[in-house]
Design a protein around this motif. Structure first.
Motif, PDB file in Angstrom:
ATOM      1  N   ASN A  66       0.826  -1.211   0.000  1.00 27.77           N
ATOM      2  CA  ASN A  66       0.000   0.000   0.000  1.00 27.77           C
ATOM      3  C   ASN A  66       0.857   1.257   0.000  1.00 27.77           C
ATOM      4  O   ASN A  66       0.582   2.212  -0.732  1.00 27.77           O
ATOM      5  CB  ASN A  66      -0.949  -0.001   1.194  1.00 27.77           C
ATOM      6  CG  ASN A  66      -2.102  -0.950   1.026  1.00 27.77           C
ATOM      7  OD1 ASN A  66      -2.579  -1.168  -0.083  1.00 27.77           O
ATOM      8  ND2 ASN A  66      -2.550  -1.540   2.126  1.00 27.77           N
ATOM      9  N   ARG A  67       1.894   1.267   0.825  1.00 28.15           N
ATOM     10  CA  ARG A  67       2.793   2.436   0.876  1.00 28.15           C
ATOM     11  C   ARG A  67       3.477   2.659  -0.469  1.00 28.15           C
ATOM     12  O   ARG A  67       3.585   3.780  -0.944  1.00 28.15           O
ATOM     13  CB  ARG A  67       3.837   2.251   1.967  1.00 28.15           C
ATOM     14  CG  ARG A  67       3.310   2.445   3.350  1.00 28.15           C
ATOM     15  CD  ARG A  67       4.421   2.316   4.368  1.00 28.15           C
ATOM     16  NE  ARG A  67       3.867   2.418   5.711  1.00 28.15           N
ATOM     17  CZ  ARG A  67       4.451   1.948   6.786  1.00 28.15           C
ATOM     18  NH1 ARG A  67       5.621   1.333   6.681  1.00 28.15           N
ATOM     19  NH2 ARG A  67       3.896   2.081   7.962  1.00 28.15           N
ATOM     20  N   ALA A  68       3.953   1.565  -1.057  1.00 35.12           N
ATOM     21  CA  ALA A  68       4.643   1.678  -2.342  1.00 35.12           C
ATOM     22  C   ALA A  68       3.698   2.207  -3.411  1.00 35.12           C
ATOM     23  O   ALA A  68       4.055   3.107  -4.186  1.00 35.12           O
ATOM     24  CB  ALA A  68       5.202   0.316  -2.756  1.00 35.12           C
ATOM     25  N   TYR A  69       2.494   1.677  -3.445  1.00 32.47           N
ATOM     26  CA  TYR A  69       1.518   2.119  -4.452  1.00 32.47           C
ATOM     27  C   TYR A  69       1.167   3.596  -4.253  1.00 32.47           C
ATOM     28  O   TYR A  69       1.091   4.360  -5.223  1.00 32.47           O
ATOM     29  CB  TYR A  69       0.276   1.239  -4.378  1.00 32.47           C
ATOM     30  CG  TYR A  69      -0.758   1.557  -5.423  1.00 32.47           C
ATOM     31  CD1 TYR A  69      -0.477   1.381  -6.775  1.00 32.47           C
ATOM     32  CD2 TYR A  69      -2.007   2.036  -5.071  1.00 32.47           C
ATOM     33  CE1 TYR A  69      -1.417   1.665  -7.741  1.00 32.47           C
ATOM     34  CE2 TYR A  69      -2.956   2.326  -6.038  1.00 32.47           C
ATOM     35  CZ  TYR A  69      -2.657   2.141  -7.364  1.00 32.47           C
ATOM     36  OH  TYR A  69      -3.591   2.439  -8.323  1.00 32.47           O
ATOM     37  N   GLU A  70       0.978   4.007  -3.008  1.00 35.10           N
ATOM     38  CA  GLU A  70       0.655   5.415  -2.730  1.00 35.10           C
ATOM     39  C   GLU A  70       1.810   6.339  -3.131  1.00 35.10           C
ATOM     40  O   GLU A  70       1.582   7.430  -3.657  1.00 35.10           O
ATOM     41  CB  GLU A  70       0.304   5.604  -1.255  1.00 35.10           C
ATOM     42  CG  GLU A  70      -1.013   4.971  -0.853  1.00 35.10           C
ATOM     43  CD  GLU A  70      -2.205   5.530  -1.619  1.00 35.10           C
ATOM     44  OE1 GLU A  70      -2.243   6.742  -1.884  1.00 35.10           O
ATOM     45  OE2 GLU A  70      -3.097   4.731  -1.973  1.00 35.10           O
ATOM     46  N   ARG A  71       3.032   5.913  -2.895  1.00 37.43           N
ATOM     47  CA  ARG A  71       4.191   6.735  -3.280  1.00 37.43           C
ATOM     48  C   ARG A  71       4.278   6.885  -4.791  1.00 37.43           C
ATOM     49  O   ARG A  71       4.547   7.972  -5.306  1.00 37.43           O
ATOM     50  CB  ARG A  71       5.487   6.127  -2.734  1.00 37.43           C
ATOM     51  CG  ARG A  71       5.658   6.379  -1.242  1.00 37.43           C
ATOM     52  CD  ARG A  71       6.943   5.813  -0.706  1.00 37.43           C
ATOM     53  NE  ARG A  71       8.108   6.349  -1.375  1.00 37.43           N
ATOM     54  CZ  ARG A  71       9.313   5.820  -1.309  1.00 37.43           C
ATOM     55  NH1 ARG A  71       9.516   4.723  -0.607  1.00 37.43           N
ATOM     56  NH2 ARG A  71      10.333   6.352  -1.932  1.00 37.43           N
ATOM     57  N   ILE A  72       4.033   5.787  -5.511  1.00 40.06           N
ATOM     58  CA  ILE A  72       4.089   5.860  -6.978  1.00 40.06           C
ATOM     59  C   ILE A  72       2.942   6.724  -7.501  1.00 40.06           C
ATOM     60  O   ILE A  72       3.129   7.528  -8.409  1.00 40.06           O
ATOM     61  CB  ILE A  72       4.056   4.448  -7.600  1.00 40.06           C
ATOM     62  CG1 ILE A  72       5.347   3.704  -7.262  1.00 40.06           C
ATOM     63  CG2 ILE A  72       3.877   4.528  -9.103  1.00 40.06           C
ATOM     64  CD1 ILE A  72       5.365   2.257  -7.696  1.00 40.06           C
ATOM     65  N   LYS A  73       1.764   6.558  -6.920  1.00 40.63           N
ATOM     66  CA  LYS A  73       0.618   7.376  -7.333  1.00 40.63           C
ATOM     67  C   LYS A  73       0.923   8.863  -7.153  1.00 40.63           C
ATOM     68  O   LYS A  73       0.633   9.678  -8.033  1.00 40.63           O
ATOM     69  CB  LYS A  73      -0.633   7.018  -6.527  1.00 40.63           C
ATOM     70  CG  LYS A  73      -1.393   5.849  -7.064  1.00 40.63           C
ATOM     71  CD  LYS A  73      -2.612   5.455  -6.264  1.00 40.63           C
ATOM     72  CE  LYS A  73      -3.395   6.566  -5.646  1.00 40.63           C
ATOM     73  NZ  LYS A  73      -4.595   6.110  -4.917  1.00 40.63           N
ATOM     74  N   ALA A  74       1.500   9.216  -6.027  1.00 38.97           N
ATOM     75  CA  ALA A  74       1.827  10.620  -5.779  1.00 38.97           C
ATOM     76  C   ALA A  74       2.908  11.118  -6.727  1.00 38.97           C
ATOM     77  O   ALA A  74       2.861  12.244  -7.206  1.00 38.97           O
ATOM     78  CB  ALA A  74       2.284  10.792  -4.335  1.00 38.97           C
ATOM     79  N   GLU A  75       3.882  10.263  -7.009  1.00 41.11           N
ATOM     80  CA  GLU A  75       4.985  10.641  -7.887  1.00 41.11           C
ATOM     81  C   GLU A  75       4.514  10.811  -9.330  1.00 41.11           C
ATOM     82  O   GLU A  75       4.914  11.744 -10.020  1.00 41.11           O
ATOM     83  CB  GLU A  75       6.074   9.567  -7.819  1.00 41.11           C
ATOM     84  CG  GLU A  75       7.274   9.838  -8.695  1.00 41.11           C
ATOM     85  CD  GLU A  75       8.277   8.702  -8.607  1.00 41.11           C
ATOM     86  OE1 GLU A  75       8.731   8.265  -9.687  1.00 41.11           O
ATOM     87  OE2 GLU A  75       8.597   8.266  -7.487  1.00 41.11           O
ATOM     88  N   LYS A  76       3.659   9.908  -9.779  1.00 41.28           N
ATOM     89  CA  LYS A  76       3.227   9.940 -11.190  1.00 41.28           C
ATOM     90  C   LYS A  76       1.918  10.693 -11.392  1.00 41.28           C
ATOM     91  O   LYS A  76       1.451  10.813 -12.516  1.00 41.28           O
ATOM     92  CB  LYS A  76       3.103   8.512 -11.722  1.00 41.28           C
ATOM     93  CG  LYS A  76       4.445   7.828 -11.840  1.00 41.28           C
ATOM     94  CD  LYS A  76       4.334   6.571 -12.673  1.00 41.28           C
ATOM     95  CE  LYS A  76       5.668   5.951 -12.879  1.00 41.28           C
ATOM     96  NZ  LYS A  76       6.214   6.153 -14.182  1.00 41.28           N
ATOM     97  N   HIS A  77       1.313  11.126 -10.298  1.00 40.85           N
ATOM     98  CA  HIS A  77       0.080  11.932 -10.339  1.00 40.85           C
ATOM     99  C   HIS A  77      -1.061  11.207 -11.050  1.00 40.85           C
ATOM    100  O   HIS A  77      -1.638  11.724 -11.999  1.00 40.85           O
ATOM    101  CB  HIS A  77       0.318  13.290 -10.992  1.00 40.85           C
ATOM    102  CG  HIS A  77       1.420  14.057 -10.369  1.00 40.85           C
ATOM    103  ND1 HIS A  77       1.347  14.556  -9.092  1.00 40.85           N
ATOM    104  CD2 HIS A  77       2.664  14.391 -10.830  1.00 40.85           C
ATOM    105  CE1 HIS A  77       2.464  15.187  -8.794  1.00 40.85           C
ATOM    106  NE2 HIS A  77       3.288  15.085  -9.829  1.00 40.85           N
ATOM    107  N   PHE A  78      -1.358   9.987 -10.605  1.00 42.32           N
ATOM    108  CA  PHE A  78      -2.546   9.316 -11.127  1.00 42.32           C
ATOM    109  C   PHE A  78      -3.378   8.812  -9.966  1.00 42.32           C
ATOM    110  O   PHE A  78      -2.919   8.736  -8.842  1.00 42.32           O
ATOM    111  CB  PHE A  78      -2.208   8.182 -12.112  1.00 42.32           C
ATOM    112  CG  PHE A  78      -1.413   7.031 -11.561  1.00 42.32           C
ATOM    113  CD1 PHE A  78      -0.059   6.941 -11.784  1.00 42.32           C
ATOM    114  CD2 PHE A  78      -2.027   6.015 -10.859  1.00 42.32           C
ATOM    115  CE1 PHE A  78       0.668   5.877 -11.314  1.00 42.32           C
ATOM    116  CE2 PHE A  78      -1.313   4.931 -10.377  1.00 42.32           C
ATOM    117  CZ  PHE A  78       0.052   4.880 -10.602  1.00 42.32           C
ATOM    118  N   SER A  79      -4.628   8.475 -10.268  1.00 48.76           N
ATOM    119  CA  SER A  79      -5.541   8.086  -9.194  1.00 48.76           C
ATOM    120  C   SER A  79      -5.798   6.596  -9.153  1.00 48.76           C
ATOM    121  O   SER A  79      -5.466   5.841  -9.964  1.00 48.76           O
ATOM    122  CB  SER A  79      -6.871   8.773  -9.353  1.00 48.76           C
ATOM    123  OG  SER A  79      -7.397   8.521 -10.631  1.00 48.76           O
TER     124      SER A  79
END
Length: 139
Positions: A126-139
């Motif tokens: 979950n942490r990894a996915y949230e970090r990538i989402k924030a970095e790549k700006h997708f939902s």
């Protein structure tokens, strides 16, 4: 073909060096091949360690992919098993697949130890996915 663990390769070379199976009865020449093999095994182990550290920039030795700052920062791409150039769909698919595999409810019947391990893995995913989402700006 799977790679051998570096410690196993070095152990084999050390045993080959110690046990006189070949031309070790010849005073100097018998040890030359042993030293070459031992050197190659140590080089293999060094390259394996270098490859592990290079593959995960946050990794510091045997700290399990964590930096020494205590923050527990793991490379999110490594955690999800995707490359930095992966598309949004590939990242989501990898996340869903791994979360389905490591969800604590999936291993509840195996006992408390497995449930706790799966819970830690799910939190990491979950942490990894949230970090990538924030970095790549997708939902």
């Amino acid at each position: 073909m799977p790679r051998l663990p570096a410690w196993l390769v070095v152990l084999g070379a050390v045993l080959y060096f110690i046990v006189p199976w070949d031309f070790d009865f010849v005073p100097v020449a018998g040890r030359v091949d042993d030293l070459i093999l031992l050197g190659l095994a140590l080089m293999y182990a060094w390259k394996q360690k270098k490859a592990r550290v290079g593959a995960d920039p946050g990794r510091a030795g045997a700290e399990g992919g964590r930096t020494g700052d205590g923050a527990g920062a793991e490379d999110p791409y490594t955690v999800l098993g995707v490359g930095r150039d992966a598309s949004e769909e590939e990242i989501k698919a990898a996340y869903r697949e791994l979360l389905g595999k490591y969800h604590p409810d999936r291993v509840q019947h195996l006992g408390e130890e497995f449930r706790e391990m799966a819970s830690r893995k799910a939190v990491s995913l979950n942490r990894a996915y949230e970090r990538i989402k924030a970095e790549k700006h997708f939902s």
